[in-house]
Design a protein around this motif. Structure first.
Motif, PDB file in Angstrom:
ATOM      1  N   ASN A  46       0.960  -1.115  -0.071  1.00  0.00           N
ATOM      2  CA  ASN A  46       0.064   0.030   0.017  1.00  0.00           C
ATOM      3  C   ASN A  46       0.871   1.357   0.054  1.00  0.00           C
ATOM      4  O   ASN A  46       0.659   2.227  -0.700  1.00  0.00           O
ATOM      5  CB  ASN A  46      -1.122   0.156   0.911  1.00  0.00           C
ATOM      6  N   VAL A  47       2.080   1.323   0.723  1.00  0.00           N
ATOM      7  CA  VAL A  47       2.973   2.438   0.602  1.00  0.00           C
ATOM      8  C   VAL A  47       3.375   2.666  -0.649  1.00  0.00           C
ATOM      9  O   VAL A  47       3.516   3.702  -0.980  1.00  0.00           O
ATOM     10  CB  VAL A  47       3.866   2.241   1.787  1.00  0.00           C
ATOM     11  N   GLY A  48       3.968   1.594  -1.273  1.00  0.00           N
ATOM     12  CA  GLY A  48       4.383   1.598  -2.808  1.00  0.00           C
ATOM     13  C   GLY A  48       3.124   2.031  -3.664  1.00  0.00           C
ATOM     14  O   GLY A  48       4.016   3.005  -4.518  1.00  0.00           O
ATOM     15  N   GLN A  49       2.136   1.647  -3.481  1.00  0.00           N
ATOM     16  CA  GLN A  49       1.048   2.388  -4.272  1.00  0.00           C
ATOM     17  C   GLN A  49       0.917   3.775  -4.375  1.00  0.00           C
ATOM     18  O   GLN A  49       0.844   4.636  -5.144  1.00  0.00           O
ATOM     19  CB  GLN A  49      -0.160   1.671  -4.099  1.00  0.00           C
ATOM     20  N   LEU A  50       0.874   4.148  -2.841  1.00  0.00           N
ATOM     21  CA  LEU A  50       0.842   5.968  -2.669  1.00  0.00           C
ATOM     22  C   LEU A  50       1.783   6.572  -3.143  1.00  0.00           C
ATOM     23  O   LEU A  50       1.680   7.505  -3.664  1.00  0.00           O
ATOM     24  CB  LEU A  50       0.634   5.802  -1.195  1.00  0.00           C
ATOM     25  N   THR A  51       2.956   6.056  -3.137  1.00  0.00           N
ATOM     26  CA  THR A  51       4.230   6.564  -3.602  1.00  0.00           C
ATOM     27  C   THR A  51       4.213   6.656  -5.117  1.00  0.00           C
ATOM     28  O   THR A  51       4.517   7.621  -5.483  1.00  0.00           O
ATOM     29  CB  THR A  51       5.573   6.022  -3.011  1.00  0.00           C
ATOM     30  N   LEU A  52       3.857   5.547  -5.685  1.00  0.00           N
ATOM     31  CA  LEU A  52       3.749   5.647  -6.979  1.00  0.00           C
ATOM     32  C   LEU A  52       2.898   6.613  -7.602  1.00  0.00           C
ATOM     33  O   LEU A  52       3.061   7.376  -8.735  1.00  0.00           O
ATOM     34  CB  LEU A  52       3.440   4.207  -7.585  1.00  0.00           C
ATOM     35  N   GLY A  53       1.789   6.532  -6.686  1.00  0.00           N
ATOM     36  CA  GLY A  53       0.806   7.759  -7.277  1.00  0.00           C
ATOM     37  C   GLY A  53       1.298   9.297  -7.138  1.00  0.00           C
ATOM     38  O   GLY A  53       1.113   9.973  -8.068  1.00  0.00           O
ATOM     39  N   SER A  54       2.096   9.540  -6.046  1.00  0.00           N
ATOM     40  CA  SER A  54       2.754  10.500  -6.046  1.00  0.00           C
ATOM     41  C   SER A  54       3.868  11.065  -7.071  1.00  0.00           C
ATOM     42  O   SER A  54       3.833  12.101  -7.792  1.00  0.00           O
ATOM     43  CB  SER A  54       3.495  10.824  -4.763  1.00  0.00           C
ATOM     44  N   ARG A  55       4.531   9.736  -7.574  1.00  0.00           N
ATOM     45  CA  ARG A  55       5.642  10.224  -8.509  1.00  0.00           C
ATOM     46  C   ARG A  55       4.919  10.391  -9.974  1.00  0.00           C
ATOM     47  O   ARG A  55       5.474  11.243 -10.801  1.00  0.00           O
ATOM     48  CB  ARG A  55       6.386   8.850  -8.745  1.00  0.00           C
ATOM     49  N   LEU A  56       3.758   9.513 -10.213  1.00  0.00           N
ATOM     50  CA  LEU A  56       2.892   9.753 -11.511  1.00  0.00           C
ATOM     51  C   LEU A  56       2.431  11.203 -11.609  1.00  0.00           C
ATOM     52  O   LEU A  56       2.447  11.630 -12.598  1.00  0.00           O
ATOM     53  CB  LEU A  56       1.897   8.765 -11.662  1.00  0.00           C
ATOM     54  N   ALA A  57       1.771  11.638 -10.516  1.00  0.00           N
ATOM     55  CA  ALA A  57       1.322  13.079 -10.456  1.00  0.00           C
ATOM     56  C   ALA A  57       2.566  14.022 -10.876  1.00  0.00           C
ATOM     57  O   ALA A  57       2.271  14.946 -11.616  1.00  0.00           O
ATOM     58  CB  ALA A  57       0.718  13.245  -9.007  1.00  0.00           C
ATOM     59  N   ARG A  58       3.640  13.835 -10.126  1.00  0.00           N
ATOM     60  CA  ARG A  58       4.746  14.801 -10.381  1.00  0.00           C
ATOM     61  C   ARG A  58       5.205  14.807 -11.946  1.00  0.00           C
ATOM     62  O   ARG A  58       5.705  15.751 -12.596  1.00  0.00           O
ATOM     63  CB  ARG A  58       5.913  14.438  -9.667  1.00  0.00           C
ATOM     64  N   ALA A  59       5.228  13.541 -12.262  1.00  0.00           N
ATOM     65  CA  ALA A  59       5.753  13.442 -13.797  1.00  0.00           C
ATOM     66  C   ALA A  59       4.777  14.048 -14.809  1.00  0.00           C
ATOM     67  O   ALA A  59       5.099  14.415 -15.718  1.00  0.00           O
ATOM     68  CB  ALA A  59       6.047  11.705 -14.001  1.00  0.00           C
ATOM     69  N   THR A  60       3.634  13.703 -14.557  1.00  0.00           N
ATOM     70  CA  THR A  60       2.551  14.384 -15.666  1.00  0.00           C
ATOM     71  C   THR A  60       2.361  15.582 -15.424  1.00  0.00           C
ATOM     72  O   THR A  60       1.855  16.463 -16.449  1.00  0.00           O
ATOM     73  CB  THR A  60       1.336  13.481 -15.381  1.00  0.00           C
ATOM     74  N   GLU A  61       2.882  16.344 -14.523  1.00  0.00           N
ATOM     75  CA  GLU A  61       2.829  17.811 -14.420  1.00  0.00           C
ATOM     76  C   GLU A  61       3.542  18.465 -15.591  1.00  0.00           C
ATOM     77  O   GLU A  61       3.147  19.389 -16.074  1.00  0.00           O
ATOM     78  CB  GLU A  61       3.207  18.251 -13.030  1.00  0.00           C
ATOM     79  N   SER A  62       4.640  17.839 -15.773  1.00  0.00           N
ATOM     80  CA  SER A  62       5.595  18.434 -16.794  1.00  0.00           C
ATOM     81  C   SER A  62       4.842  17.732 -18.142  1.00  0.00           C
ATOM     82  O   SER A  62       5.093  18.751 -19.244  1.00  0.00           O
ATOM     83  CB  SER A  62       6.913  18.189 -16.625  1.00  0.00           C
TER      84      SER A  62
END
Length: 65
Positions: A46-62
């Motif tokens: 679950n912690v991995g899923q949450l971290t992945l979501g944060s990383r995807l959000a940052r990556a898609t901002e650009s």
């Protein structure tokens, strides 16, 4: 089995990175350091899923300003 898994894992990651570089609006994020569930360590914890979501959000901002 582990050596085969690692070899295929490396090939898949390289292909993902190549697509993310070549195709507009495609991003790839590293997940190699995220925690996984035992015993196969395939699915993210679950912690991995949450971290992945944060990383995807940052990556898609650009990618999608």
């Amino acid at each position: 089995m582990e050596a085969t898994y690692l070899a295929h894992n490396t090939m898949v990651r390289a292909a993902e990175d190549a697509v993310a570089t070549a195709v507009p609006h495609v991003v790839a994020v590293d997940t190699s350091d995220l925690p996984h569930y035992a015993p196969l360590y395939i699915h993210l914890a679950n912690v991995g899923q949450l971290t992945l979501g944060s990383r995807l959000a940052r990556a898609t901002e650009s990618a999608f300003p």
